[in-house]
Scaffold this active site. Structure first.
Site, PDB file in Angstrom:
ATOM      1  N   GLU A  49       0.857  -1.182   0.000  1.00 17.65           N
ATOM      2  CA  GLU A  49       0.000   0.000   0.000  1.00 17.65           C
ATOM      3  C   GLU A  49       0.891   1.229   0.000  1.00 17.65           C
ATOM      4  OE1 GLU A  49      -2.930   0.525   2.972  1.00 17.65           O
ATOM      5  OE2 GLU A  49      -4.200  -1.098   2.255  1.00 17.65           O
ATOM      6  N   ASP A  60      -5.631   9.585   9.371  1.00 19.14           N
ATOM      7  CA  ASP A  60      -4.305   9.169   9.816  1.00 19.14           C
ATOM      8  C   ASP A  60      -3.899   9.850  11.109  1.00 19.14           C
ATOM      9  OD1 ASP A  60      -3.580   7.442   7.581  1.00 19.14           O
ATOM     10  OD2 ASP A  60      -3.716   9.268   6.389  1.00 19.14           O
TER      11      ASP A  60
END
Length: 272
Positions: A49, A60
């Protein structure tokens, strides 16, 4: 066949749990993107990824936020990332690559152009954190070029919504292990096992679990809970920060991923 589908079929046939490391493209340096990708594969990655740097990475935690900020400051964008994937493909035609990021950079780049260029570079799937299933039609150009759109499933996803997601699912479903941002240490494997079982009853695609996986023990626990693959990001990104060259990248990646790969290989695959 899309590389993602082929790789999961290989994992299933071998009775193995997949390892999917996440790195922020362009951190610690744009020049180290391709060496990092090769180091991940050499250390046991089954899929990769690549995080597309963005100024407002809402899903995040601090580690990936800072990595994204550093990459953005170095001018890393979609064009440079696709160049890196194309360079990686010159020596690795098999390892699936998924771009993980947000809608805004693709909207600016242009959907049709992005889909065409990503497929040509050798990208296999795209996970867009802020593109819910209700807006998935805007990503139609991806399917037209053979790219899979990967969807997120959260602990709060209702059965009705899960049905909508699984009806569109391609490649695999990414199960977020808890309600929160990346990098937190809040794994509850009992709840995750129940969630995997519920998704498995509705979905025909593999299930990868991420968020909160930090080491060999947590990865093995997720594998034992029934995941087809384990995604590990923040802990890896943190360890790569500041690496100076390809040799240092390879050493850091190997030290971190080798015990995780070994732990997953020692974890019996749940046949259900």
């Amino acid at each position: 066949m899309n590389r993602i589908d082929a790789r999961y079929a290989q994992l299933r046939a071998a009775g193995r749990i997949g390892l999917i490391p996440f790195v922020t493209a362009g951190d610690p340096s744009p020049d180290l993107l391709v060496p990092t990708m090769h180091a991940l594969v050499a250390s046991g990655a089954d899929l990769i990824e690549l995080g597309v740097p963005f100024s407002d990475p809402m899903a995040d935690g601090p580690v990936i936020q800072h990595a994204s900020e550093r990459a953005v400051a170095r001018g890393v964008g979609i064009g440079l990332i696709l160049e890196g994937v194309a360079a990686f493909r010159r020596d690795d035609a098999a390892t699936p690559v998924v771009l993980m990021g947000y809608l805004n950079p693709i909207e600016i780049y242009g959907w049709a152009r992005f889909a065409r260029d990503a497929a040509a570079a050798g990208v296999d799937g795209v996970l867009l954190v802020d593109c819910p299933v209700e807006e998935a039609d805007r990503a139609a150009p991806l399917a037209q070029t053979g790219l899979h759109q990967i969807f997120l499933v959260a602990p709060t996803t209702t059965p009705e919504r899960l049905g909508d997601v699984t009806a569109r699912a391609q490649g695999f479903l990414y199960l977020v292990s808890f309600a929160g941002v990346t990098g937190a240490d809040r794994l509850e494997t009992g709840e995750i096992a129940q969630r995997i079982a519920a998704i498995r009853r509705a979905a025909a695609v593999p299930i990868a679990v991420g968020f909160g996986v930090r080491d060999a023990a947590s990865a093995a626990a997720i594998g034992a809970a029934g995941a087809d693959a384990v995604v590990i990001g923040s802990a890896l990104v943190e360890r790569l920060a500041g690496a100076a060259d390809a040799a240092e990248i390879a050493a850091r990646v190997g030290r971190f991923l080798a015990p995780i790969r070994a732990a997953l290989d020692a974890t019996p695959r749940d046949p259900s």
